[in-house]
Design an enzyme around this catalytic site. Structure first.
Site, PDB file in Angstrom:
ATOM      1  N   SER A  76       0.847  -1.134  -0.023  1.00  0.00           N
ATOM      2  CA  SER A  76       0.072   0.002  -0.057  1.00  0.00           C
ATOM      3  C   SER A  76       0.897   1.047  -0.006  1.00  0.00           C
ATOM      4  O   SER A  76       0.559   2.305  -0.598  1.00  0.00           O
ATOM      5  CB  SER A  76      -0.921  -0.028   1.312  1.00  0.00           C
ATOM      6  OG  SER A  76      -0.260  -0.145   2.478  1.00  0.00           O
ATOM      7  N   TYR A  77       1.752   1.172   0.824  1.00  0.00           N
ATOM      8  CA  TYR A  77       2.942   2.482   1.120  1.00  0.00           C
ATOM      9  C   TYR A  77       3.522   2.793  -0.355  1.00  0.00           C
ATOM     10  O   TYR A  77       3.570   3.814  -1.140  1.00  0.00           O
ATOM     11  CB  TYR A  77       3.859   2.157   2.013  1.00  0.00           C
ATOM     12  CG  TYR A  77       4.834   3.270   1.835  1.00  0.00           C
ATOM     13  CD1 TYR A  77       4.496   4.272   2.638  1.00  0.00           C
ATOM     14  CD2 TYR A  77       6.196   3.158   1.399  1.00  0.00           C
ATOM     15  CE1 TYR A  77       5.640   5.655   2.783  1.00  0.00           C
ATOM     16  CE2 TYR A  77       7.193   4.242   1.590  1.00  0.00           C
ATOM     17  CZ  TYR A  77       6.859   5.466   2.093  1.00  0.00           C
ATOM     18  OH  TYR A  77       7.604   6.488   2.198  1.00  0.00           O
ATOM     19  N   SER A  78       3.935   1.673  -1.175  1.00  0.00           N
ATOM     20  CA  SER A  78       4.692   1.677  -2.382  1.00  0.00           C
ATOM     21  C   SER A  78       3.743   2.001  -3.405  1.00  0.00           C
ATOM     22  O   SER A  78       3.958   2.969  -4.073  1.00  0.00           O
ATOM     23  CB  SER A  78       5.023   0.229  -2.875  1.00  0.00           C
ATOM     24  OG  SER A  78       5.939   0.206  -4.035  1.00  0.00           O
ATOM     25  N   SER A 106       1.327   3.986  -3.162  1.00  0.00           N
ATOM     26  CA  SER A 106       0.790   5.447  -2.775  1.00  0.00           C
ATOM     27  C   SER A 106       2.118   6.327  -3.240  1.00  0.00           C
ATOM     28  O   SER A 106       1.752   7.284  -3.744  1.00  0.00           O
ATOM     29  CB  SER A 106       0.593   5.875  -1.274  1.00  0.00           C
ATOM     30  OG  SER A 106       1.816   5.788  -0.514  1.00  0.00           O
ATOM     31  N   LYS A 107       3.452   5.827  -3.140  1.00  0.00           N
ATOM     32  CA  LYS A 107       4.530   6.832  -3.596  1.00  0.00           C
ATOM     33  C   LYS A 107       4.552   6.648  -5.181  1.00  0.00           C
ATOM     34  O   LYS A 107       4.902   7.565  -5.515  1.00  0.00           O
ATOM     35  CB  LYS A 107       5.521   6.172  -2.737  1.00  0.00           C
ATOM     36  CG  LYS A 107       5.680   6.592  -1.208  1.00  0.00           C
ATOM     37  CD  LYS A 107       5.204   8.028  -0.873  1.00  0.00           C
ATOM     38  CE  LYS A 107       5.145   8.526   0.758  1.00  0.00           C
ATOM     39  NZ  LYS A 107       4.700   9.629   0.892  1.00  0.00           N
TER      40      LYS A 107
END
Length: 263
Positions: free
Chosen positions: A157-159, A161-162
């Site tokens: 999820s973090y990846s 988003s970035k």
């Protein structure tokens, strides 16, 4: 080198702690007038008071970044106080689940972090750009992450988003360059601090049955420079991208990670 930032108005999200606080102090040291924006005003007030005690101007504006109308109002408050907005530094964001595979990540967890890390930055850019376009000057610096350049298992999820924020950055750069506005992406690697030590290192330590200190050293060995990034490294990169020293750079990705993203 004089970055010629004195008197510039910098709108900074997520200014209260960690790299956000380092960025706030660094822009204040360069003589900027600051608009410090976030949902938790009580957390922001101490850094604002510190800046004011140093003789610099700073106001605190409460704003939930995932609420577009609140971002619009925050930009209006900045213009009402200072007459212009020269710089936007989007620091605020979240890390999402650590150590969870994509299958294990819930839809709610995925949507929450993408909404904060992508939508929040979109809302602030959209809010400040009319003022920048009117004055034909602006610098936007989005603080992303190297997991948005290489990806990372256990950080879906973090990846995502970035990676999304990189796309937003590049599209805006193409759209507003004609108005003398630069839009760039600063990508920290692992940044030493509570989030890194208590979440990332703790997760590796549990999985490998090692100490958190050993986990931190293993991370350092992944990087060409064999050291972990610190908050001031990110602040320095943001100062560069917010200054006219970088006037001919836009739509760029600047990894600040000791040489991980390029390996």
């Amino acid at each position: 080198m004089d970055l010629n930032l004195a008197g510039r108005v910098a709108f900074i999200t997520g200014p209260a702690k960690g790299m956000g606080a380092a960025i706030t102090r660094s822009f204040a040291d360069e003589g900027c007038r600051l608009v410090l924006v976030g949902r938790d005003v009580a957390a922001i007030e101490p850094i604002a008071e510190e800046v004011q005690a140093s003789g610099r101007e700073a106001i605190v504006v409460r704003c939930d970044l995932i609420d577009a109308p609140q971002c619009d109002e925050a930009a209006k408050a900045a213009v009402a106080r200072f007459g212009r907005i020269d710089i936007l530094v989007n620091v605020a964001g979240g890390s999402g689940p650590v150590g969870k595979s994509g299958v294990e990540t819930t839809p709610e967890e995925f949507e929450e972090i993408v909404r904060l890390n992508v939508n929040g930055c979109f809302h602030t850019m959209r809010a400040v750009l009319p003022a920048m376009i009117k004055q034909r000057y602006g610098k936007i610096v989005n603080v992303g992450g190297t997991f948005g350049m290489r990806g990372r298992a256990g950080r879906v999820s973090y990846s995502a988003s970035k990676w999304g924020l990189r796309g937003v950055t590049k599209s805006f750069a193409l759209e507003v360059g004609q108005h003398n506005i630069n839009v760039n992406y600063v990508a920290p690697g692992m940044v030493d601090g509570p989030r890194f030590r208590d979440k990332v290192c703790a997760d590796m330590a549990r999985r490998l049955n090692i100490t958190p200190e050993e986990a931190a050293e293993r991370h350092a060995q992944d990087y060409a420079l064999r050291r972990i990034t610190v908050d001031q490294d990110i602040a320095n990169a943001c100062l560069f991208m917010a200054s006219d020293v970088s006037r001919q750079i836009t739509g760029a990705d600047l990894p600040v990670d000791g040489g991980w993203a390029m390996l």
